[in-house]
Write a protein that holds these residues in place. Structure first.
Motif, PDB file in Angstrom:
ATOM      1  N   LEU A  63      29.872  40.912  47.710  1.00  0.00           N
ATOM      2  CA  LEU A  63      30.696  40.024  47.063  1.00  0.00           C
ATOM      3  C   LEU A  63      32.193  39.938  47.184  1.00  0.00           C
ATOM      4  N   VAL A  64      33.020  38.621  47.169  1.00  0.00           N
ATOM      5  CA  VAL A  64      34.278  39.183  47.824  1.00  0.00           C
ATOM      6  C   VAL A  64      34.787  37.723  46.992  1.00  0.00           C
ATOM      7  N   VAL A  65      35.471  38.042  46.516  1.00  0.00           N
ATOM      8  CA  VAL A  65      36.164  37.236  45.592  1.00  0.00           C
ATOM      9  C   VAL A  65      37.772  36.524  45.705  1.00  0.00           C
ATOM     10  N   ILE A  66      38.425  35.722  45.660  1.00  0.00           N
ATOM     11  CA  ILE A  66      39.122  35.028  46.515  1.00  0.00           C
ATOM     12  C   ILE A  66      40.394  34.776  45.131  1.00  0.00           C
ATOM     13  N   ASP A  67      41.621  35.641  45.205  1.00  0.00           N
ATOM     14  CA  ASP A  67      43.120  34.663  44.487  1.00  0.00           C
ATOM     15  C   ASP A  67      42.804  34.667  42.896  1.00  0.00           C
ATOM     16  N   LEU A  68      41.607  35.535  42.514  1.00  0.00           N
ATOM     17  CA  LEU A  68      41.469  35.183  40.611  1.00  0.00           C
ATOM     18  C   LEU A  68      42.714  36.007  40.280  1.00  0.00           C
ATOM     19  N   GLN A  69      43.691  35.577  39.961  1.00  0.00           N
ATOM     20  CA  GLN A  69      44.927  36.555  39.688  1.00  0.00           C
ATOM     21  C   GLN A  69      45.674  34.976  38.402  1.00  0.00           C
ATOM     22  N   ASN A  70      46.718  35.649  37.867  1.00  0.00           N
ATOM     23  CA  ASN A  70      47.019  34.890  36.802  1.00  0.00           C
ATOM     24  C   ASN A  70      48.216  34.040  37.520  1.00  0.00           C
ATOM     25  N   GLY A  71      48.866  34.352  38.767  1.00  0.00           N
ATOM     26  CA  GLY A  71      49.606  33.231  39.319  1.00  0.00           C
ATOM     27  C   GLY A  71      49.005  32.280  39.450  1.00  0.00           C
ATOM     28  N   VAL A  72      47.378  32.148  40.419  1.00  0.00           N
ATOM     29  CA  VAL A  72      46.852  31.421  40.839  1.00  0.00           C
ATOM     30  C   VAL A  72      45.781  30.438  39.777  1.00  0.00           C
ATOM     31  N   VAL A  73      45.369  31.035  39.266  1.00  0.00           N
ATOM     32  CA  VAL A  73      44.603  30.291  37.795  1.00  0.00           C
ATOM     33  C   VAL A  73      45.256  29.679  37.248  1.00  0.00           C
ATOM     34  N   ASN A  74      46.335  29.467  36.854  1.00  0.00           N
ATOM     35  CA  ASN A  74      47.317  28.532  35.916  1.00  0.00           C
ATOM     36  C   ASN A  74      47.707  27.575  36.540  1.00  0.00           C
ATOM     37  N   ARG A  75      46.518  26.463  37.528  1.00  0.00           N
ATOM     38  CA  ARG A  75      47.126  25.313  37.391  1.00  0.00           C
ATOM     39  C   ARG A  75      45.975  24.407  37.865  1.00  0.00           C
ATOM     40  N   ASN A 124      56.432  31.708  41.933  1.00  0.00           N
ATOM     41  CA  ASN A 124      58.117  31.919  41.207  1.00  0.00           C
ATOM     42  C   ASN A 124      57.806  33.756  41.906  1.00  0.00           C
ATOM     43  N   PHE A 125      57.090  34.447  41.189  1.00  0.00           N
ATOM     44  CA  PHE A 125      56.531  35.488  41.435  1.00  0.00           C
ATOM     45  C   PHE A 125      57.064  36.249  40.905  1.00  0.00           C
ATOM     46  N   GLN A 126      57.063  35.932  39.288  1.00  0.00           N
ATOM     47  CA  GLN A 126      57.383  36.360  38.159  1.00  0.00           C
ATOM     48  C   GLN A 126      56.059  37.437  37.738  1.00  0.00           C
ATOM     49  N   GLU A 127      56.308  38.498  37.370  1.00  0.00           N
ATOM     50  CA  GLU A 127      56.488  39.675  36.881  1.00  0.00           C
ATOM     51  C   GLU A 127      53.994  39.316  35.931  1.00  0.00           C
ATOM     52  N   GLY A 128      53.423  40.307  36.540  1.00  0.00           N
ATOM     53  CA  GLY A 128      52.395  39.973  36.506  1.00  0.00           C
ATOM     54  C   GLY A 128      51.213  38.711  36.811  1.00  0.00           C
ATOM     55  N   TRP A 129      52.496  37.923  37.832  1.00  0.00           N
ATOM     56  CA  TRP A 129      51.639  36.975  38.603  1.00  0.00           C
ATOM     57  C   TRP A 129      50.476  37.313  39.437  1.00  0.00           C
ATOM     58  N   ASP A 130      50.655  38.332  40.133  1.00  0.00           N
ATOM     59  CA  ASP A 130      49.428  39.064  41.714  1.00  0.00           C
ATOM     60  C   ASP A 130      48.653  39.456  40.549  1.00  0.00           C
ATOM     61  N   SER A 131      48.623  39.564  39.564  1.00  0.00           N
ATOM     62  CA  SER A 131      47.844  40.588  38.268  1.00  0.00           C
ATOM     63  C   SER A 131      45.869  40.078  38.141  1.00  0.00           C
ATOM     64  N   TYR A 132      45.055  40.585  38.835  1.00  0.00           N
ATOM     65  CA  TYR A 132      43.886  39.963  38.384  1.00  0.00           C
ATOM     66  C   TYR A 132      43.620  38.997  37.174  1.00  0.00           C
ATOM     67  N   THR A 133      42.489  38.525  36.494  1.00  0.00           N
ATOM     68  CA  THR A 133      42.741  37.470  35.997  1.00  0.00           C
ATOM     69  C   THR A 133      41.890  38.803  34.602  1.00  0.00           C
ATOM     70  N   PRO A 134      42.170  39.079  33.402  1.00  0.00           N
ATOM     71  CA  PRO A 134      41.846  39.676  32.394  1.00  0.00           C
ATOM     72  C   PRO A 134      40.133  40.167  32.232  1.00  0.00           C
ATOM     73  N   GLU A 135      39.515  38.420  32.540  1.00  0.00           N
ATOM     74  CA  GLU A 135      37.903  38.398  32.590  1.00  0.00           C
ATOM     75  C   GLU A 135      37.238  39.937  34.015  1.00  0.00           C
ATOM     76  N   ILE A 136      38.342  39.730  35.123  1.00  0.00           N
ATOM     77  CA  ILE A 136      38.031  40.346  35.752  1.00  0.00           C
ATOM     78  C   ILE A 136      38.107  42.083  36.416  1.00  0.00           C
ATOM     79  N   ALA A 137      39.652  42.331  35.906  1.00  0.00           N
ATOM     80  CA  ALA A 137      40.863  43.528  35.883  1.00  0.00           C
ATOM     81  C   ALA A 137      40.374  44.491  35.835  1.00  0.00           C
ATOM     82  N   ASN A 138      39.274  44.291  34.968  1.00  0.00           N
ATOM     83  CA  ASN A 138      39.027  46.119  33.981  1.00  0.00           C
ATOM     84  C   ASN A 138      37.894  46.420  34.232  1.00  0.00           C
ATOM     85  N   ILE A 139      36.780  45.521  35.660  1.00  0.00           N
ATOM     86  CA  ILE A 139      35.424  45.601  35.738  1.00  0.00           C
ATOM     87  C   ILE A 139      35.142  47.293  36.929  1.00  0.00           C
ATOM     88  N   GLU A 140      34.519  48.001  36.215  1.00  0.00           N
ATOM     89  CA  GLU A 140      34.826  49.150  37.455  1.00  0.00           C
ATOM     90  C   GLU A 140      33.576  49.067  38.856  1.00  0.00           C
TER      91      GLU A 140
END
Length: 203
Positions: free
Chosen positions: A19-31, A85-101
């Motif tokens: 499974l490959v998941v593309i760009d579910l990150q804070n700076g992308v999904v908030n649009r 704008n490359f604000q802090e955390g823009w490239d962090s994965y969304t919380p729903e998938i960020a901590n999946i092991e």
């Protein structure tokens, strides 16, 4: 569920699927997206990630990031795309998938997930020949990755309701005209059913 067979061989074999998941990150999904909202895509993609990882299927989370802004594409174009704008955390994965092991995380510097990364290397080392693909956006990161995967010889399953685009027309064009030529299009429910069916057949 649609037939996922090509000749005599099944397209989906769990032990050879990723499974490959593309760009579910804070700076992308908030649009604004269409035809699905980012929250709908995140919900469906999260179901896929949780199901695939729980079953021991190789799962890759891809994000786009930059070190200093100079390592990203800077081509001269007629139509400028949205730039973070490359604000802090823009490239962090969304919380729903960020901590999946038990996921493999890849950082890219452009639209596609293959060029300049070790994605192809890691897939081949695991004997993987089939990719289940989803994320944002359908017509940019997902489409570019899909075309790269096709040229690398991978089978692909596109999860249509776990991806979306800036405009519905973009999403629909890719799903109707490009993806059917290089893979199979399925829903989240069908993708999970295929995985479950594959695992059941192997027990």
């Amino acid at each position: 569920m649609k037939d996922l067979k090509s000749g005599e061989n099944e397209i989906l074999r769990a032990e050879r699927t990723a499974l490959v998941v593309i760009d579910l990150q804070n700076g992308v999904v908030n649009r604004e997206f269409a035809p699905y909202s980012s929250s709908q895509v995140i919900e469906n993609a999260s179901k896929l990630v949780n199901t695939f990882t729980n079953k021991g299927i190789f799962t890759v989370l891809v994000r786009v990031s930059t070190v200093d802004g100079k390592d990203t594409l800077r081509s001269s174009v007629d139509l400028k795309s949205h730039r973070s704008n490359f604000q802090e955390g823009w490239d962090s994965y969304t919380p729903e998938i960020a901590n999946i092991e038990n996921v493999y995380k890849i950082t890219k510097r452009q639209w596609g997930a293959f060029y300049g990364t070790d994605l192809d290397l890691q897939l081949r080392r695991r004997g993987i020949d089939t990719i289940v693909l989803c994320g944002i956006s359908t017509s940019i990161g997902v489409d570019t990755t899909a075309r790269e995967a096709f040229q690398h010889g991978y089978n692909q399953i596109f999860i249509e309701d776990a991806m979306t685009a800036s405009r519905k027309e973009e999403h629909d064009y890719v799903c109707k005209n490009i993806f059917p030529k290089i893979g199979k299009i399925r829903t989240t429910k069908e993708g999970i059913e295929l995985l479950t069916q594959s695992l059941t057949q192997n027990t």
